[in-house]
Design a protein around this motif. Structure first.
Motif, PDB file in Angstrom:
ATOM      1  N   VAL A 159       0.823  -1.209   0.000  1.00 48.48           N
ATOM      2  CA  VAL A 159       0.000   0.000   0.000  1.00 48.48           C
ATOM      3  C   VAL A 159       0.857   1.258   0.000  1.00 48.48           C
ATOM      4  O   VAL A 159       0.520   2.257  -0.651  1.00 48.48           O
ATOM      5  CB  VAL A 159      -0.944  -0.013   1.228  1.00 48.48           C
ATOM      6  CG1 VAL A 159      -1.542   1.358   1.471  1.00 48.48           C
ATOM      7  CG2 VAL A 159      -2.046  -1.044   1.039  1.00 48.48           C
ATOM      8  N   GLY A 161       0.914  -2.963  -5.068  1.00 56.58           N
ATOM      9  CA  GLY A 161      -0.220  -2.789  -4.175  1.00 56.58           C
ATOM     10  C   GLY A 161      -0.297  -3.902  -3.145  1.00 56.58           C
ATOM     11  O   GLY A 161       0.553  -4.798  -3.088  1.00 56.58           O
ATOM     12  N   PHE A 210      -8.113   1.897   0.319  1.00 57.69           N
ATOM     13  CA  PHE A 210      -7.123   1.288  -0.566  1.00 57.69           C
ATOM     14  C   PHE A 210      -7.741   0.281  -1.530  1.00 57.69           C
ATOM     15  O   PHE A 210      -7.433   0.274  -2.713  1.00 57.69           O
ATOM     16  CB  PHE A 210      -6.042   0.584   0.257  1.00 57.69           C
ATOM     17  CG  PHE A 210      -5.386   1.433   1.293  1.00 57.69           C
ATOM     18  CD1 PHE A 210      -5.050   2.754   1.037  1.00 57.69           C
ATOM     19  CD2 PHE A 210      -5.102   0.924   2.552  1.00 57.69           C
ATOM     20  CE1 PHE A 210      -4.442   3.546   1.993  1.00 57.69           C
ATOM     21  CE2 PHE A 210      -4.484   1.698   3.517  1.00 57.69           C
ATOM     22  CZ  PHE A 210      -4.153   3.018   3.246  1.00 57.69           C
ATOM     23  N   ASN A 260      -4.287   5.785  -3.184  1.00 56.58           N
ATOM     24  CA  ASN A 260      -4.238   5.360  -1.793  1.00 56.58           C
ATOM     25  C   ASN A 260      -4.055   6.541  -0.849  1.00 56.58           C
ATOM     26  O   ASN A 260      -4.605   6.570   0.258  1.00 56.58           O
ATOM     27  CB  ASN A 260      -3.088   4.370  -1.579  1.00 56.58           C
ATOM     28  CG  ASN A 260      -3.360   3.005  -2.181  1.00 56.58           C
ATOM     29  OD1 ASN A 260      -4.478   2.715  -2.597  1.00 56.58           O
ATOM     30  ND2 ASN A 260      -2.330   2.174  -2.264  1.00 56.58           N
TER      31      ASN A 260
END
Length: 435
Positions: free
Chosen positions: A75, A82, A91, A277
């Motif tokens: 993240v 990811g 997220f 994010n």
């Protein structure tokens, strides 16, 4: 714990492992319209539910602390790609991830992201790509909010821009990119067809110009494909690196949600994901769930709307009160626009520009007399919509620029829906009597 209980639990765990999505049968590659019915979703993981449930949760439980750390490495960008699992709804989430898997299918993109609106998708793209002193080169016209974002918002932070007309030749594109290349060009941003004139951009020419002029690191080419995609245009095949959508339009298709999408290579999507994010522009799970529903009928809806548009435009093009119909199916054979269309498009779409004889008075009279078509902005829904770009969506565009781009007072933008085509013709015929 008895051996039987342990076996039951072990079996349950095994059964809950997600099944791989099927994309081929007997060597035949499945079409996107087929894959929309189940790609990226395993009913076993949701109590056997045929359709994905709506996951209304703000956060997700980690199986252990090490997994939590690894998810956050993804993240925060310490590890590319990811999170490898579910973390927090700013997220990712099950509905959004299934949606992103299915969006990528249509254009054979490596990855995709979903956003809270088309403009949040565009803004997140720009913020992930540019810094003060950079230049964005773009085609024109763009959707008015996109032009405002580039010129007025990013301009306040030292981002510059240069543009070329949507129908520009290779030589014209070369001239603008060569001029821009003296600085740092962070992004080439296109919109095709242009909103609201329906002018096509030669993506292949832009890519060839970019590759010829920029040595070493080349600026990515992003394109807003809302008007024709994904059924009638797939610009990744013409050299674009990133495709942007207002999923509010054809992908959503029922005028009951607002969302956006970005598709492209994993490298570019990873960079955009980090920005998403951070600023939280992901779409909510309920909207993602509604889009999953809509994608199942995307091909049917777009096909019907496209067939209707052909019939309606054939009627309008010969009407004595109509100056011109800016419909891609009527491009003059041998013209540059026709050449671009033949190389880039598989259909003319269902949104077009209608130029009436007269000005704002005549355009308003026509719009006010419509009964089936709704007087509203947006496009790509099941219903037919009509609006006045110069006085509505593009009102904020400076007058001189509107005239230069062909956004005139006699222009009406029409998005044809899935009603009966003859009923729509009757509606337009009666409305034109009021002009």
């Amino acid at each position: 714990m008895t051996d039987e209980t342990e076996a039951e639990l072990t079996g349950a765990t095994a059964r809950r492992r997600p099944k791989a999505s099927i994309d081929t049968i007997g060597g035949r590659k499945l079409k996107p319209s087929t894959m929309m019915m189940g790609h990226g979703y395993d009913p076993v993981l949701s109590e056997g539910s045929l359709k994905p449930p709506i996951f209304l949760t703000s956060t997700f439980v980690f199986p252990n602390a090490a997994a939590g750390k690894r998810h956050f490495e993804g993240v925060t960008g310490k590890r590319p790609g990811g999170a490898e699992g579910l973390v927090y709804s700013r997220f990712n989430g099950p509905n959004q991830e299934i949606l992103e898997d299915r969006l990528a299918v249509w254009e054979e993109a490596e990855d995709a992201l979903a956003f809270s609106s088309g403009m949040s998708a565009i803004a997140t793209l720009f913020l992930s790509m540019v810094k003060p002193g950079d230049t964005i080169v773009h085609s024109g016209p763009l959707y008015a909010a996109t032009e405002t974002l580039i010129a007025r918002i990013l301009g306040r932070f030292g981002v510059h821009w240069l543009d070329f007309p949507a129908g520009a030749t290779r030589a014209e594109i070369d001239a603008v990119l060569s001029r821009a290349a003296s600085g740092n060009v962070a992004l080439i941003y296109l919109e095709s067809p242009a909103n609201p004139t329906n002018a096509l951009v030669d993506v292949e020419a832009v890519a060839a110009s970019r590759d010829a002029i920029f040595k070493g690191t080349k600026p990515p080419i992003a394109i807003d494909n809302t008007f024709l995609g994904p059924l009638w245009a797939q610009p990744l095949k013409q050299g674009a690196d990133i495709v942007v959508y207002s999923l509010t339009k054809y992908a959503g298709g029922h005028s009951d949600l607002v969302a956006g999408g970005v598709l492209g290579s994993k490298e570019h999507i990873n960079a955009i994901r980090l920005m998403r994010n951070t600023i939280g522009t992901i779409c909510d799970p309920h909207t993602a769930w509604m889009l999953l529903r809509s994608l199942e009928t995307l091909e049917l809806r777009m096909s019907r709307a496209g067939e209707n548009a052909v019939k309606v435009c054939e009627y309008l093009r010969t009407h004595p009160k109509v100056e011109h119909v800016g419909y891609l199916g009527f491009l003059e054979e041998g013209s540059r626009q026709a050449d671009i269309y033949n190389r880039h498009c598989t259909g003319a779409g269902s949104t077009f520009s209608l130029y009436l004889k007269g000005g704002e008075t005549e355009a308003f009279a026509f719009l006010d007399a419509l009964k089936i078509a709704k007087l509203a902005v947006s496009l790509g829904g099941t219903e037919t919509l009509a609006s006045h770009p110069a006085g509505m969506t593009h009102l904020s565009v400076p007058e001189a620029r509107k005239q230069a781009l062909g956004i005139t007072d006699n222009l009406v933008r029409i998005s044809i829906g899935v009603e009966d085509a003859d009923d729509l013709i009757a509606d337009f015929e009666e409305a034109l009597q009021a002009v």
